[in-house]
Design a protein around this motif. Sequence first.
Motif, PDB file in Angstrom:
ATOM      1  N   MET A  52       0.843  -1.203   0.000  1.00  0.00           N
ATOM      2  CA  MET A  52       0.000   0.000   0.000  1.00  0.00           C
ATOM      3  C   MET A  52       0.879   1.254   0.000  1.00  0.00           C
ATOM      4  O   MET A  52       1.914   1.306   0.663  1.00  0.00           O
ATOM      5  N   ASN A  53       0.419   2.279  -0.705  1.00  0.00           N
ATOM      6  CA  ASN A  53       1.167   3.544  -0.709  1.00  0.00           C
ATOM      7  C   ASN A  53       0.654   4.450   0.417  1.00  0.00           C
ATOM      8  O   ASN A  53       0.054   5.493   0.176  1.00  0.00           O
ATOM      9  N   VAL A  54       0.883   4.023   1.651  1.00  0.00           N
ATOM     10  CA  VAL A  54       0.435   4.802   2.812  1.00  0.00           C
ATOM     11  C   VAL A  54       1.639   5.170   3.686  1.00  0.00           C
ATOM     12  O   VAL A  54       2.612   4.423   3.766  1.00  0.00           O
ATOM     13  N   SER A  55       1.557   6.326   4.314  1.00  0.00           N
ATOM     14  CA  SER A  55       2.589   6.767   5.269  1.00  0.00           C
ATOM     15  C   SER A  55       1.979   7.928   6.047  1.00  0.00           C
ATOM     16  O   SER A  55       0.995   8.530   5.605  1.00  0.00           O
ATOM     17  N   ARG A  58       1.372  11.054   4.095  1.00  0.00           N
ATOM     18  CA  ARG A  58       0.347  11.048   3.035  1.00  0.00           C
ATOM     19  C   ARG A  58      -1.072  10.986   3.594  1.00  0.00           C
ATOM     20  O   ARG A  58      -2.023  10.737   2.844  1.00  0.00           O
ATOM     21  N   GLU A  59      -1.197  11.204   4.923  1.00  0.00           N
ATOM     22  CA  GLU A  59      -2.513  11.038   5.547  1.00  0.00           C
ATOM     23  C   GLU A  59      -3.621  11.787   4.798  1.00  0.00           C
ATOM     24  O   GLU A  59      -4.711  11.268   4.601  1.00  0.00           O
ATOM     25  N   ASP A  61      -3.523  12.820   1.682  1.00  0.00           N
ATOM     26  CA  ASP A  61      -3.377  12.695   0.228  1.00  0.00           C
ATOM     27  C   ASP A  61      -4.532  11.878  -0.350  1.00  0.00           C
ATOM     28  O   ASP A  61      -4.660  10.695  -0.052  1.00  0.00           O
ATOM     29  N   ARG A  64      -3.715   8.392  -1.883  1.00  0.00           N
ATOM     30  CA  ARG A  64      -3.151   7.254  -1.146  1.00  0.00           C
ATOM     31  C   ARG A  64      -4.166   6.104  -1.102  1.00  0.00           C
ATOM     32  O   ARG A  64      -5.379   6.307  -1.256  1.00  0.00           O
ATOM     33  N   ASP A  65      -3.636   4.909  -0.848  1.00  0.00           N
ATOM     34  CA  ASP A  65      -4.531   3.767  -0.680  1.00  0.00           C
ATOM     35  C   ASP A  65      -5.299   3.885   0.634  1.00  0.00           C
ATOM     36  O   ASP A  65      -4.913   4.632   1.532  1.00  0.00           O
ATOM     37  N   ARG A  66      -6.399   3.154   0.710  1.00  0.00           N
ATOM     38  CA  ARG A  66      -7.234   3.129   1.938  1.00  0.00           C
ATOM     39  C   ARG A  66      -7.149   1.726   2.523  1.00  0.00           C
ATOM     40  O   ARG A  66      -7.044   0.743   1.776  1.00  0.00           O
ATOM     41  N   ARG A 142      -9.684   8.625  -9.356  1.00  0.00           N
ATOM     42  CA  ARG A 142      -8.427   8.286  -8.666  1.00  0.00           C
ATOM     43  C   ARG A 142      -8.000   6.859  -8.988  1.00  0.00           C
ATOM     44  O   ARG A 142      -8.831   6.007  -9.261  1.00  0.00           O
ATOM     45  N   ASN A 144      -6.101   4.980  -6.804  1.00  0.00           N
ATOM     46  CA  ASN A 144      -5.697   4.264  -5.581  1.00  0.00           C
ATOM     47  C   ASN A 144      -6.553   2.994  -5.400  1.00  0.00           C
ATOM     48  O   ASN A 144      -7.563   2.798  -6.070  1.00  0.00           O
TER      49      ASN A 144
END
Length: 287
Positions: A52-55, A58-59, A61, A64-66, A142, A144
């Motif tokens: 997942m592209n989470v960090s 990126r909260e 963003d 970002r993925d969920r 999107r 994501n």
Amino acid sequence: MVDKKEVLRLTELAYQARRDLCKLCGAYSGNIHMGGDMSMLDVLTCLFHRTMNVSPEREQDPARDRFILSKGHGAVGMYIVMAQKGFFDYQEICETYGQVGSKFGQHPCKTRLPMLDASTGSLGHGLPLSVGLAASSRQKGRRNRVFCLMGDGETCEGSVWEAAMAGHALGLGNLVAVVDRNRQLMTSFSEDSIKLAPYADKWRAFGWNVIEIADGNDMQQVADALERLPESSSGVPTAVIADTVKGKNISFMEREIKWHAGSMNEADLQTALADLDAALDRQRKEL
Ligand SMILES: Cc1ncc(C[n+]2csc(CCOP(=O)(O)OP(=O)(O)O)c2C)c(N)n1
């Protein structure tokens, strides 16, 4: 195939998460859902640390993925993996977990932890919520993905299958349901209560693309399987079914019904930590 160096990195992260969880359980006065935390930790580690592209950065963003932990009783496992990723402070989790007023409740609460995508704990609601998030992302153009991690027992809930029908009907290729198929519920083995097999066929019958992981506690298999997700722009949602072991890597917990949730004394804790060290040694040799 995902390269061995990366698999080792993820394996060591999952080992550290298990250790942190055991230490927390040893210090906490109440019960912790150890069995289902241990079974899902390899998949959860790969999702947060690779797929997942989470960090924390990126909260906000929208791209970002969920992620929704639909088996919300596994909250503390998720808090620990998210702490490794920098979302939370492990020490704060240990000092406040489960106390009145703590951000870190026994089930995840979005009001207290706004970076979460949903509050969960009442089983059967994560997938319907995920369908809504995925449909909304799709509508906004999107790219994501929305990931929803469920227990296999949880999928006895009818709402899961209503959502599965909707996900297929809406063509949500950006939706990924991950099932922690540990074959145990709270007080019984799943096939002895509401028989779930043939499980993958059920998802296929609902029109989903299915990826099966023969050993969902083997990081190489987990990482390779999650590499095979279709593009989020595809028209079919994916169910990843990970065969796992409840209580994985702790000798006295594995496949033990009573370890759905429990607490550990000092002797238990020392056994558990030694078991984890031995498991990591084995995994390193295999890689
Ligand atoms: C709607 C609802 N009913 C009952 C429960 C109580 N409950 C908590 S965990 C659990 C067993 C869930 O089994 P599974 O989804 O397989 O989770 P795992 O074995 O991976 O922990 C139950 C029945 C709940 N949280 N929500």
